[in-house]
Design a protein around this motif. Structure first.
Motif, PDB file in Angstrom:
ATOM      1  N   UNK A  25       0.781  -1.231   0.000  1.00 33.25           N
ATOM      2  CA  UNK A  25       0.000   0.000   0.000  1.00 33.25           C
ATOM      3  C   UNK A  25       0.808   1.274   0.000  1.00 33.25           C
ATOM      4  N   UNK A  26       2.138   1.169   0.027  1.00 32.87           N
ATOM      5  CA  UNK A  26       2.954   2.381   0.129  1.00 32.87           C
ATOM      6  C   UNK A  26       2.767   3.303  -1.067  1.00 32.87           C
ATOM      7  N   UNK A  27       2.665   2.737  -2.269  1.00 29.39           N
ATOM      8  CA  UNK A  27       2.561   3.560  -3.463  1.00 29.39           C
ATOM      9  C   UNK A  27       1.281   4.372  -3.494  1.00 29.39           C
ATOM     10  N   UNK A  28       0.163   3.721  -3.271  1.00 34.86           N
ATOM     11  CA  UNK A  28      -1.110   4.440  -3.317  1.00 34.86           C
ATOM     12  C   UNK A  28      -1.219   5.402  -2.140  1.00 34.86           C
ATOM     13  N   UNK A  29      -0.631   5.031  -0.983  1.00 31.74           N
ATOM     14  CA  UNK A  29      -0.636   5.940   0.172  1.00 31.74           C
ATOM     15  C   UNK A  29       0.168   7.199  -0.119  1.00 31.74           C
ATOM     16  N   UNK A  30       1.280   7.040  -0.842  1.00 33.07           N
ATOM     17  CA  UNK A  30       2.086   8.210  -1.195  1.00 33.07           C
ATOM     18  C   UNK A  30       1.307   9.156  -2.101  1.00 33.07           C
ATOM     19  N   UNK A  31       0.562   8.588  -3.054  1.00 26.37           N
ATOM     20  CA  UNK A  31      -0.277   9.435  -3.907  1.00 26.37           C
ATOM     21  C   UNK A  31      -1.374  10.125  -3.101  1.00 26.37           C
ATOM     22  N   UNK A  32      -1.906   9.425  -2.110  1.00 23.90           N
ATOM     23  CA  UNK A  32      -2.933  10.035  -1.251  1.00 23.90           C
ATOM     24  C   UNK A  32      -2.354  11.244  -0.503  1.00 23.90           C
ATOM     25  N   UNK A  33      -1.139  11.125  -0.030  1.00 29.61           N
ATOM     26  CA  UNK A  33      -0.505  12.228   0.694  1.00 29.61           C
ATOM     27  C   UNK A  33      -0.271  13.424  -0.223  1.00 29.61           C
ATOM     28  N   UNK A  34       0.162  13.139  -1.438  1.00 35.03           N
ATOM     29  CA  UNK A  34       0.399  14.226  -2.394  1.00 35.03           C
ATOM     30  C   UNK A  34      -0.904  14.934  -2.729  1.00 35.03           C
ATOM     31  N   UNK A  35      -1.949  14.171  -2.926  1.00 34.41           N
ATOM     32  CA  UNK A  35      -3.251  14.767  -3.231  1.00 34.41           C
ATOM     33  C   UNK A  35      -3.749  15.618  -2.058  1.00 34.41           C
ATOM     34  N   UNK A  36      -3.477  15.164  -0.821  1.00 33.28           N
ATOM     35  CA  UNK A  36      -3.884  15.941   0.352  1.00 33.28           C
ATOM     36  C   UNK A  36      -3.178  17.286   0.414  1.00 33.28           C
ATOM     37  N   UNK A  37      -1.958  17.348  -0.114  1.00 35.28           N
ATOM     38  CA  UNK A  37      -1.225  18.616  -0.138  1.00 35.28           C
ATOM     39  C   UNK A  37      -1.739  19.556  -1.224  1.00 35.28           C
ATOM     40  N   UNK A  38      -2.456  19.010  -2.211  1.00 29.84           N
ATOM     41  CA  UNK A  38      -3.002  19.809  -3.316  1.00 29.84           C
ATOM     42  C   UNK A  38      -4.499  19.513  -3.455  1.00 29.84           C
ATOM     43  N   UNK A  39      -5.278  19.839  -2.427  1.00 28.87           N
ATOM     44  CA  UNK A  39      -6.691  19.417  -2.406  1.00 28.87           C
ATOM     45  C   UNK A  39      -7.557  20.041  -3.484  1.00 28.87           C
ATOM     46  N   UNK A  40      -7.155  21.190  -4.011  1.00 25.75           N
ATOM     47  CA  UNK A  40      -7.967  21.876  -5.012  1.00 25.75           C
ATOM     48  C   UNK A  40      -7.533  21.571  -6.439  1.00 25.75           C
ATOM     49  N   UNK A  41      -6.582  20.668  -6.607  1.00 27.91           N
ATOM     50  CA  UNK A  41      -6.054  20.341  -7.933  1.00 27.91           C
ATOM     51  C   UNK A  41      -6.807  19.149  -8.509  1.00 27.91           C
ATOM     52  N   UNK A  42      -7.625  19.405  -9.511  1.00 29.75           N
ATOM     53  CA  UNK A  42      -8.350  18.270 -10.081  1.00 29.75           C
ATOM     54  C   UNK A  42      -7.420  17.292 -10.797  1.00 29.75           C
ATOM     55  N   UNK A  43      -6.293  17.720 -11.429  1.00 32.74           N
ATOM     56  CA  UNK A  43      -5.411  16.718 -12.029  1.00 32.74           C
ATOM     57  C   UNK A  43      -4.847  15.728 -11.009  1.00 32.74           C
ATOM     58  N   UNK A  44      -4.537  16.197  -9.797  1.00 38.43           N
ATOM     59  CA  UNK A  44      -4.016  15.270  -8.790  1.00 38.43           C
ATOM     60  C   UNK A  44      -5.113  14.318  -8.315  1.00 38.43           C
TER      61      UNK A  44
END
Length: 427
Positions: A130-149
């Protein structure tokens, strides 16, 4: 031939992994396709077909460029740059020469490492890390208003969810289906704050179509969801092709719905494609299920072929349509035959190969022909790229030799160039 709106592009790598299953099925596709003349005769005639081939085309290079760019940004953690280029590709409707949306390729490249690791684990019978998908989740949390993320992360969940479903066995069906639904629910939640039409983002509308796989009543939504996508991006044929495949009886529709939506799509995209929308919707549906010929109107379909060629006259599209007419619509024998009326419709479409070859084909794109031969759902254990190119060339030359066998039986040859097809006298 089947194309989902978010399917990954073809790889340019020449993998050396074992490929007996895919290659065997590819050879089966050639066997029996030309039953009206002895094999040695056809093989001999192919030597008189002079057609330049491009093992690597502009289309493949463009697809690889977009995918590699998305992967590079992800590996270097340039997420804001990735988001910016995805937004630009959406707003500019950036496409490959063959009409593939760049946003889908960029997003696929960005999630490819995470998805590939999860798919490999599942095919090996292991729990994905789960590390890979968790890392993407963290990145998305840092850019919550970015629809591409949100898009990249949601599509990663979609791909992993589909992998859970695809690897289910009789013993694991319940648990794998539960994991499939978990991933799709997360994808739906991620995309919920963003609306494709409001943001003028076809990539978001395409992602909503991908979520149909987990909808409790997808049949009620498929036409509307795809209509939204096609209205946003009518120039991209993949969306219309995916709609047709989604409306087959084995998916979310029936033949009546397929024909109705093909006609509606043709009407809505008339300014872009003439009657070509009808043909695009039916193309992958017919490749997957020849029974769709039952409702198809041959004149409408053939008019659509001509309108597509008139509006998108590049060799990628010409090879796609010629391979479809020459291989998918080739006459069938034995138990593969359909009722007489449907076989007559198939023969009329197969006959369009003549004017496609004579008036429009200038160069051979072998991979398109080999991919047309492969069964629509066949994705694992594909033959190497070199084998695909070789078999695609063989398939194309045999189709052409079969079609013009009488004309070249006297020793003459047929050649193709930018000026069209012409005959060369026997030496």
């Amino acid at each position: 031939m089947t194309f989902d709106p978010l399917a990954p592009p073809e790889s340019l790598s020449d993998s050396a992994r074992p490929a007996r299953t895919g290659l065997a099925r590819l050879l089966d596709g050639l066997t029996g396709l030309f039953g009206c003349k002895p094999e040695l005769d056809i093989d001999s005639l192919t030597k008189r077909i002079l057609l330049p081939a491009l093992p690597v085309t502009d289309e493949e290079m463009a697809r690889a460029t977009h995918q590699d760019k998305g992967q590079k940004f992800a590996r270097q953690e340039q997420w804001e740059d990735l988001a910016e280029i995805i937004e630009y590709a959406d707003s500019a409707r950036l496409r490959t020469p063959g009409g593939e949306a760049a946003t889908g390729l960029l997003a696929y490249g960005a999630r490819a490492d995470v998805v590939s690791a999860a798919e490999d684990a599942l095919h090996d019978g292991a729990e994905p890390d789960g590390d890979g998908i968790d890392a993407l989740e963290e990145i998305r949390a840092d850019l919550p208003d970015s629809y591409p993320m949100a898009l990249v992360l949601a599509l990663a969940h979609v791909d992993i969810g589909l992998a859970w479903r695809a690897t289910a066995t009789d013993l694991t069906a319940t648990s794998h289906e539960a994991r499939f639904l978990e991933h799709f629910k997360r994808a739906e939640d991620l995309l919920a704050p963003f609306d494709g039409p409001d943001l003028d983002a076809p990539s978001l509308a395409a992602a909503q179509c991908a979520l149909l796989a987990a909808r409790p009543t997808p049949r009620l939504r498929v036409a509307d969801d795809y209509a939204t996508l096609i209205d946003l991006d009518p120039d991209t044929p993949r969306h219309m092709r995916a709609l047709g495949e989604a409306l087959l009886p084995t998916r979310y529709g029936d033949y009546e719905s397929l024909d109705l939506e093909a006609r509606r799509t043709a009407s809505r995209t008339q300014d872009v494609w003439g009657t070509g929308g009808y043909t695009w919707v039916y193309l992958d549906a017919l490749a997957r299920d020849p029974g769709a010929l039952a409702r198809l109107e041959a004149d409408f379909f053939i008019d659509g072929l001509r309108d597509i060629v008139a509006r998108r006259h590049n060799q990628h599209v010409i090879n796609q349509l010629a391979a479809f007419c020459g291989l998918i619509m080739a006459p069938k024998i034995g138990t593969s035959r359909l009722p007489a009326a449907q076989e007559a419709t198939r023969a009329r479409i197969h006959g369009c190969l003549d004017w496609l070859l004579e008036n429009h084909l200038q160069e051979l794109h072998p991979l398109i022909w080999s991919q047309t031969l492969l069964s629509p759902g066949l994705t694992p254990a594909l033959p190497s790229r070199r084998a695909l190119v070789a078999r695609g060339r063989q398939a194309a030359l045999r189709v052409i030799a079969e079609r013009f066998a009488e004309e070249i039986a006297d020793g003459t040859s047929i050649a193709f160039s930018s000026a069209g097809m012409y005959r060369l006298p026997a030496l």
